[in-house]
Design an enzyme around this catalytic site. Structure first.
Site, mmCIF file in Angstrom:
data_model
loop_
_atom_site.group_PDB
_atom_site.id
_atom_site.type_symbol
_atom_site.label_atom_id
_atom_site.label_comp_id
_atom_site.label_asym_id
_atom_site.label_seq_id
_atom_site.Cartn_x
_atom_site.Cartn_y
_atom_site.Cartn_z
ATOM 1 N N HIS A 271 0.770 -1.142 -0.025
ATOM 2 C CA HIS A 271 0.021 0.172 0.223
ATOM 3 C C HIS A 271 1.100 1.043 -0.026
ATOM 4 O O HIS A 271 1.952 1.223 0.883
ATOM 5 C CB HIS A 271 -0.713 0.089 1.257
ATOM 6 N N ASP B 109 1.972 -4.095 -19.697
ATOM 7 C CA ASP B 109 2.978 -5.158 -19.508
ATOM 8 C C ASP B 109 2.433 -5.598 -18.001
ATOM 9 O O ASP B 109 3.078 -6.462 -17.521
ATOM 10 C CB ASP B 109 4.418 -4.680 -19.452
ATOM 11 N N HIS C 105 -8.812 7.269 -1.712
ATOM 12 C CA HIS C 105 -7.545 6.930 -0.803
ATOM 13 C C HIS C 105 -6.343 6.983 -1.536
ATOM 14 O O HIS C 105 -5.635 7.742 -1.842
ATOM 15 C CB HIS C 105 -7.947 5.750 0.110
ATOM 16 N N TYR D 6 9.180 -13.170 -22.056
ATOM 17 C CA TYR D 6 10.005 -12.102 -21.348
ATOM 18 C C TYR D 6 10.650 -12.683 -20.233
ATOM 19 O O TYR D 6 10.171 -13.603 -19.447
ATOM 20 C CB TYR D 6 9.096 -11.213 -20.914
#
Lengths: 235, 235, 235, 235
Positions: free
Chosen positions: A94, A119, A168, A226
């Protein structure tokens, strides 16, 4: 006893200000050990520079502190809710990173305008509905987790490894907490570029579906090509 | 004689450029010792990199220099006015941080759009009225303090720990000068995010009252549950 | 065997995050050795901080890995295409630098508004057309190179040492890979300033042709008089 | 022979990237010795990190290189023109700092919206007219100096210690080259804040004359009371 788990959570937490995602103490990261049914999380309101591995708090899925003397982050119930709902993830991050938070404050999802975004996310970065007065007035942090889970609905949480909480800021996750940190970096960068693309072209349509599919699948799923198979740290 | 007080003021002052809040010599911090009736403040126009603890100037509430050989900051009367008016505060910080100053120059309060803001202010960040030609022409810096005090009116200064001075820049305060620095960091970050949210949604309404109350009270007042009781440096 | 070439590519790659052009692993640089028909390129998805000179992968113009144990960057076919099409260049750089990418995502060329831009490009910074579903669905990275080559057409690639790929991000090049890095830095800076000039003056016309010619020719071609003849590293 | 002058110019030049005003080699600073009729200036196109005190080039007021083996900056005639026109100044700085350059590219002066600006300029930061094809085609850099001098007209150059060259970028000056660097930092910061104030309030009027006068005179002229008389480095 939980030294490795604490170290993993610690490394993720201290990397947040290093990536420019955190000012002051605005953010936290958690890492889960599913076999033992616990997660390690940042203590509440402790300065990143003063924090040690030992300060990480171990909490179980009932929300009980299992190890540690400090109070866990006040956002712990949100982490707990997400770790319980999304069984394939290994950690939650967070932040209040500026550009992503600007979208969250405006209650807008981040439109998907280019391959950098594709991506990491299989579509726009979702934003939750506003929380009700009742949700805010009762178990606020737990309910914050609930509106994220509600917003994701039935999609694979690894196809959409983050959500903006309305008014938020972003929460992100990944197979490991290190991956959740990487997504948090990407979300901030994507938000910045989306805002500028909107400034240049206010009616810009979102990315073409075939380009989205191509880029997302270059990095995710059975056809991914990748990175390295197992030699070095992949992104 | 005032070594501890000087050190406190010094630490706050040198942290301002480290936080990216200060260019050149645009800013200053003061710390008060109420028992002895004095405060320590930055000397005027001295480079942050050349400044030492000993350079801090000790001034009393009559504005008299009590210790130190350098001239105190030209903004000293503003600090003095605020320290006299708000008895619960321990220090004042003044910066020209870019985004907050952009609001101040425009004469606009910073609207409260999200929880980052609500963690620090119990509403929008106020802006003063413009100063009159008479106020500017006489005791300008003292009158700067007066318009801040006038703007706050009867609210608790710790509910609104900062004000933008119209055409000028932010002043912040807190129980300690370290806390005033923290608020200065938050104000700059909040201003940046508010500006971007406005760019994304020009008619964005301010935060819902129940979410504001929830976040402000998580960190302030008798029901606060953010941080540690006394173990570590809290934010 | 290719130590010098690898070192050149390595130095270019690690300079990208140092210049603030790269977040995470979003970017790559290649350096070519035309005599031996090979180029050195960054391995795919490897962290910049963990990468060593030895990790650079040597690839030939058929796309075959000639030396190295890691997978080359997934963008290798784009580099190969450009190195084959533009015989006068010594290296290619790809970044997702924020401001340039914002233009690319919007499908807009970067208008030429000032002399900073004219020092590097002989006109606006071009953007490719969107790629077709078929191009995306087949040899995507090779086709990415193709649309760049198509966009440049018959102009001298050193007059336009970079192109924005629509929905994606910039590719730049130069006589050496170090020069391609320099152009990548310039493109990001130019994009940032162009965006701000557009914000100040939405209908701003492009630079006057005589000023463009003057600045471009100060640095390029037979009449150039910028820099030193051979004494020191020139820009 | 000119060691002190070279050192002064060198220190100013290398401080420009440290202040974030310079990317690559976009900028230069000069320091004058009026008694000896020469100035020291950065060599052309040399990397800031490779540059030494000895690399500074000494040039006289006829434009002849008096000492040094490197070519002086291609902008040398502009510096020479300004140093000749403004006899009270000790140095000139040229940057392509992003926000100031955005105004220059748009051909807009920087409006004066607040006290940060009023601490440095006695009004808006002027922009030159566009240069004619003839000026560009002949002695371009000398003519660049001429349009700056023309724009300033009869005002005191220390009341307006900088000008934006249309389509180009800012030039600043001061009693010393160190002061010219300080003004360059201030101009960039002022430009950034002005742009944001305009975004918040597109029709914002400029600062009230009495507040401008107050702030400018706090720092300049016989009634100045900012800083120390002679004890420490003043800003």
């Amino acid at each position: 006893m939980y030294t490795e788990l604490k170290r993993e959570a610690y490394e993720a937490n201290v990397s947040l200000p290093r990536h420019g995602l955190i000012n002051l103490t605005f953010g936290n990261a958690s890492a889960v050990d599913r076999a033992r049914g616990v997660f390690a999380i940042k203590p509440s309101g402790v300065d990143y520079t003063a924090m040690t591995v030992e300060d990480m708090v171990i909490v179980d899925f009932d929300g009980k502190r299992v190890e540690g003397t400090l109070n866990p982050s006040s956002d712990t119930p949100t982490h707990r809710r997400l770790l319980m709902a999304f069984e394939e993830i290994g950690g939650v991050v967070h932040t209040h990173s500026s550009h992503a938070t600007a979208f969250a404050q405006a209650g807008m999802p981040i439109p998907i305008f280019g391959t950098t975004h594709a991506d990491y996310f299989n579509g726009e970065i979702p934003v939750t509905r506003k929380m009700t007065a009742e949700e805010i007035g009762t178990a606020y942090e737990w309910e914050t987790g609930n509106v994220i889970v509600e917003r994701l609905g039935n999609v694979d949480p690894l196809d959409f490894p983050g959500v903006l909480v309305n008014r938020h800021a972003p929460f992100t996750w990944g197979k490991t907490v290190a991956k959740a940190v990487e997504v948090a970096v990407a979300v901030e960068c994507i938000a910045h570029m989306a805002m500028m693309s909107l400034q240049l072209a206010p009616k810009l349509p979102q990315i073409e579906p075939e380009l989205l599919a191509k880029h997302f699948k270059r990095k995710h799923g059975p056809g991914a090509y990748y990175g390295q198979s197992d030699t070095k740290t992949k992104s």
